[in-house]
Design a protein around this motif. Structure first.
Motif, PDB file in Angstrom:
ATOM      1  N   MET A  23       1.235  -1.540   0.675  1.00  0.00           N
ATOM      2  CA  MET A  23      -0.532   0.065   0.498  1.00  0.00           C
ATOM      3  C   MET A  23       0.750   1.457   0.103  1.00  0.00           C
ATOM      4  SD  MET A  23      -3.122   0.988   2.474  1.00  0.00           S
ATOM      5  CE  MET A  23      -2.553   1.157   3.538  1.00  0.00           C
ATOM      6  N   ARG A  24       0.981   1.797  -0.594  1.00  0.00           N
ATOM      7  CA  ARG A  24       1.663   3.282  -0.859  1.00  0.00           C
ATOM      8  C   ARG A  24       0.658   4.239  -0.457  1.00  0.00           C
ATOM      9  NH1 ARG A  24       4.583   4.630  -5.074  1.00  0.00           N
ATOM     10  NH2 ARG A  24       3.823   6.573  -5.842  1.00  0.00           N
ATOM     11  N   ILE A  25       1.627   4.938   0.967  1.00  0.00           N
ATOM     12  CA  ILE A  25       0.715   5.524   1.498  1.00  0.00           C
ATOM     13  C   ILE A  25       1.821   6.616   2.119  1.00  0.00           C
ATOM     14  CG2 ILE A  25       2.372   5.263   3.836  1.00  0.00           C
ATOM     15  CD1 ILE A  25      -0.235   5.265   5.613  1.00  0.00           C
ATOM     16  N   GLY A  26       0.889   8.392   2.136  1.00  0.00           N
ATOM     17  CA  GLY A  26       2.351   9.612   2.092  1.00  0.00           C
ATOM     18  C   GLY A  26       1.366  10.249   3.589  1.00  0.00           C
ATOM     19  N   LEU A  27       2.198  11.146   3.816  1.00  0.00           N
ATOM     20  CA  LEU A  27       2.159  12.077   5.586  1.00  0.00           C
ATOM     21  C   LEU A  27       1.902  12.929   5.063  1.00  0.00           C
ATOM     22  CD1 LEU A  27       2.591  11.616   8.248  1.00  0.00           C
ATOM     23  CD2 LEU A  27       5.048  12.342   7.638  1.00  0.00           C
ATOM     24  N   LEU A  28       1.193  14.244   5.614  1.00  0.00           N
ATOM     25  CA  LEU A  28       0.199  15.333   5.815  1.00  0.00           C
ATOM     26  C   LEU A  28       0.384  15.473   6.620  1.00  0.00           C
ATOM     27  CD1 LEU A  28      -3.358  14.767   4.237  1.00  0.00           C
ATOM     28  CD2 LEU A  28      -1.321  15.212   2.989  1.00  0.00           C
ATOM     29  N   GLY A  29       1.869  16.347   7.416  1.00  0.00           N
ATOM     30  CA  GLY A  29       2.368  17.314   8.771  1.00  0.00           C
ATOM     31  C   GLY A  29       3.334  16.359   8.891  1.00  0.00           C
ATOM     32  N   THR A  30       4.359  17.687   8.872  1.00  0.00           N
ATOM     33  CA  THR A  30       6.040  17.937   9.372  1.00  0.00           C
ATOM     34  C   THR A  30       6.434  17.800  11.074  1.00  0.00           C
ATOM     35  OG1 THR A  30       6.300  20.003   8.518  1.00  0.00           O
ATOM     36  CG2 THR A  30       6.255  18.007   7.099  1.00  0.00           C
ATOM     37  N   GLY A  31       5.188  18.247  11.983  1.00  0.00           N
ATOM     38  CA  GLY A  31       5.370  18.781  13.119  1.00  0.00           C
ATOM     39  C   GLY A  31       6.136  17.851  13.633  1.00  0.00           C
ATOM     40  N   PRO A  32       6.362  17.855  15.621  1.00  0.00           N
ATOM     41  CA  PRO A  32       6.912  17.065  15.935  1.00  0.00           C
ATOM     42  C   PRO A  32       6.017  15.788  16.370  1.00  0.00           C
ATOM     43  CG  PRO A  32       5.977  19.444  17.376  1.00  0.00           C
ATOM     44  CD  PRO A  32       5.860  19.255  15.864  1.00  0.00           C
ATOM     45  N   TRP A  33       4.806  15.389  16.513  1.00  0.00           N
ATOM     46  CA  TRP A  33       4.680  13.866  15.787  1.00  0.00           C
ATOM     47  C   TRP A  33       4.944  13.262  14.743  1.00  0.00           C
ATOM     48  CZ3 TRP A  33       3.961  10.733  19.610  1.00  0.00           C
ATOM     49  CH2 TRP A  33       2.802   9.589  19.671  1.00  0.00           C
ATOM     50  N   ALA A  34       4.947  13.158  13.390  1.00  0.00           N
ATOM     51  CA  ALA A  34       4.728  13.637  12.427  1.00  0.00           C
ATOM     52  C   ALA A  34       6.471  12.828  12.311  1.00  0.00           C
ATOM     53  CB  ALA A  34       5.024  14.745  10.796  1.00  0.00           C
ATOM     54  N   ASP A  35       7.377  14.036  13.333  1.00  0.00           N
ATOM     55  CA  ASP A  35       8.833  13.600  12.805  1.00  0.00           C
ATOM     56  C   ASP A  35       8.999  12.232  13.831  1.00  0.00           C
ATOM     57  OD1 ASP A  35      11.590  13.830  12.733  1.00  0.00           O
ATOM     58  OD2 ASP A  35      11.560  14.807  14.631  1.00  0.00           O
ATOM     59  N   HIS A  73       7.480   0.392   7.865  1.00  0.00           N
ATOM     60  CA  HIS A  73       6.407  -1.321   7.617  1.00  0.00           C
ATOM     61  C   HIS A  73       6.650  -1.152   7.125  1.00  0.00           C
ATOM     62  CE1 HIS A  73       3.166  -2.392   8.279  1.00  0.00           C
ATOM     63  NE2 HIS A  73       2.121  -2.425   9.022  1.00  0.00           N
ATOM     64  N   PRO A  74       7.137  -2.668   6.368  1.00  0.00           N
ATOM     65  CA  PRO A  74       7.453  -3.795   5.275  1.00  0.00           C
ATOM     66  C   PRO A  74       6.718  -4.306   4.628  1.00  0.00           C
ATOM     67  CG  PRO A  74       7.206  -5.454   7.937  1.00  0.00           C
ATOM     68  CD  PRO A  74       6.365  -3.367   8.394  1.00  0.00           C
ATOM     69  N   GLU A  75       4.865  -3.301   4.614  1.00  0.00           N
ATOM     70  CA  GLU A  75       3.818  -3.787   3.678  1.00  0.00           C
ATOM     71  C   GLU A  75       3.219  -2.684   3.453  1.00  0.00           C
ATOM     72  OE1 GLU A  75       1.359  -7.065   4.067  1.00  0.00           O
ATOM     73  OE2 GLU A  75       1.877  -6.733   6.543  1.00  0.00           O
ATOM     74  N   LEU A  76       4.285  -1.496   3.527  1.00  0.00           N
ATOM     75  CA  LEU A  76       3.654  -0.034   2.885  1.00  0.00           C
ATOM     76  C   LEU A  76       5.396   0.498   1.823  1.00  0.00           C
ATOM     77  CD1 LEU A  76       2.379   1.843   6.604  1.00  0.00           C
ATOM     78  CD2 LEU A  76       1.048   0.872   4.391  1.00  0.00           C
ATOM     79  N   ASP A  77       4.474   1.496   1.105  1.00  0.00           N
ATOM     80  CA  ASP A  77       5.867   2.089   0.566  1.00  0.00           C
ATOM     81  C   ASP A  77       5.335   3.440   0.757  1.00  0.00           C
ATOM     82  OD1 ASP A  77       6.793   3.578  -1.281  1.00  0.00           O
ATOM     83  OD2 ASP A  77       5.985   2.556  -3.257  1.00  0.00           O
ATOM     84  N   PHE A  78       6.195   4.193   1.463  1.00  0.00           N
ATOM     85  CA  PHE A  78       6.452   5.851   1.842  1.00  0.00           C
ATOM     86  C   PHE A  78       6.646   6.807   0.751  1.00  0.00           C
ATOM     87  CE2 PHE A  78       8.204   8.710   5.775  1.00  0.00           C
ATOM     88  CZ  PHE A  78       6.503   9.354   5.537  1.00  0.00           C
TER      89      PHE A  78
END
Ligand SMILES: NC(=O)c1ccc[n+]([C@@H]2O[C@H](COP(=O)([O-])OP(=O)(O)OC[C@H]3O[C@@H](n4cnc5c(N)ncnc54)[C@H](OP(=O)(O)O)[C@@H]3O)[C@@H](O)[C@H]2O)c1
Length: 323
Positions: A1-13, A23-28
């Motif tokens: 599963m291709r996944i994107g991240l929204l956010g660059t703050g402390p918790w994203a980091d 994660h072995p089954e995710l394509d970041f």
């Protein structure tokens, strides 16, 4: 599963980006943030690309993880769901029931899967304890204390505007409810709510299973007083929530596993957007009680002292000294 991240703050980091890249089954597949330099920096550290446009990222993925303030998360989650993207969201889902309902409606209409990262529900020790206590039932009462010391010292969350504005109720209240609701049942009524020192909130909840619970939530506790305790008392005796023994990244990897399972099975996870909405509705009911507890000058918590004033002005320290 291709996944994107929204956010660059402390918790994203600290949590989302490491979990997605591990994660072995995710394509970041990429990171979007409102500051392009922050997105480029975070993406670079995890070997993925930065996106300047959120819709361009949505076009390239199957799912998104969101690490943004709740009032920003909810409309972006609607946008992602409408684009057919599965959702790995963070708590609280939203800070108004209306915004939360917009997310659940978009999820339902698009048929996407959703998981909200209520951390305690993805630590094996705490989740197992929650399951055992739910099975036992017959609980009489509970107390949940979630006390942080976020705005002093070197907390990574000290500069978070939404935490300052919304306070502990909305930041750590979701964690407390995520533990209590599966054990004691839904909340039928917020029996009482009042302010304590700083942003501290005390709330008394009446649960569908018949038990009551008392919540104490704070982000402004003295560092030495900070910590988490959940205690249940009932027919089976007294039991305490065990401490989560690991950091957030393995738990978030499990939340991503849960999303993958929900996608493959078509079965909703217990911590889906619908559960996130219920938590938001209960917090909004507590907020409404708090907003009613204001003095004539509008300051929080000043509406109640009159109720505890002594009926006899002669009683008290002065009268005793005189005697
Ligand atoms: N599950 C857990 O245990 C746990 C723990 C911590 C946090 N969280 C959740 O994770 C989420 C993120 O928390 P956080 O600690 O990283 O802090 P935060 O204060 O929510 O900030 C996160 C980021 O949001 C960005 N942002 C703020 N307003 C924005 C807007 N209008 N449009 C686009 N971006 C915006 C900020 O960008 P700038 O950098 O440009 O200011 C910041 O980098 C929150 O919902 C929080 O509840 C969950």
């Amino acid at each position: 599963m291709r996944i994107g991240l929204l956010g660059t703050g402390p918790w994203a980091d600290r949590a989302h980006a490491p979990a997605l890249s591990r994660h072995p089954e995710l394509d970041f597949a990429g990171v979007w943030g409102r500051r392009p330099d922050a997105a480029a920096e975070l993406a670079g550290r995890h070997g993925t690309r930065a996106y300047a446009d959120v819709d361009a990222l949505l076009a390239d993925v199957d799912a998104v993880a969101v690490a943004l303030p709740p009032a920003v998360q909810a409309p972006l989650a609607v946008r992602a769901a409408r684009a057919g993207r599965h959702l790995l969201l963070d708590k609280p889902l939203a800070v108004t029931p209306e915004e939360g309902r917009a997310v659940t409606a978009a999820v339902r209409e698009s048929g996407v899967a959703s998981v909200v990262f209520f951390t305690a529900r993805f630590h094996p020790g705490t989740e197992a304890w929650i399951g055992e206590q739910a099975e036992r039932g017959d609980w009489f009462t509970a107390r949940a204390q979630w006390l942080g010391s976020v705005f002093s010292g070197d907390s990574p969350y000290a500069a978070s505007p939404w935490r300052r504005e919304k306070g502990a109720l909305w930041d750590v209240g979701p964690h407390a409810l995520s533990v209590l609701l599966p054990v004691l049942g839904d909340v039928r009524r917020v029996a009482a709510a009042t302010h304590g020192p700083g942003d501290t909130v005390h709330a008394v909840l009446d649960h569908a299973g018949g038990a009551s619970s008392v919540l104490t939530l704070s982000l402004t506790a003295p560092p030495a007083a900070a910590g988490v305790a959940v205690e249940l008392r009932g027919e089976a005796g007294v039991t305490l929530l065990p401490e989560g023994a690991e950091g957030p990244v393995p738990a978030l990897v499990r939340a991503a596993d849960a999303l993958l399972t929900a996608v493959r099975s078509g079965r909703p996870h217990p911590c889906d957007a619908g559960f996130g909405l219920r938590v938001t509705e209960i917090l909004a009911a507590v907020q409404a009680r708090l907003d009613g507890d204001r003095g004539e000058d509008g300051t929080p918590g000043r509406g109640t002292p009159a109720a505890v004033r002594s009926a006899d002005p002669a009683a008290g320290p002065t009268a005793h000294r005189a005697g």
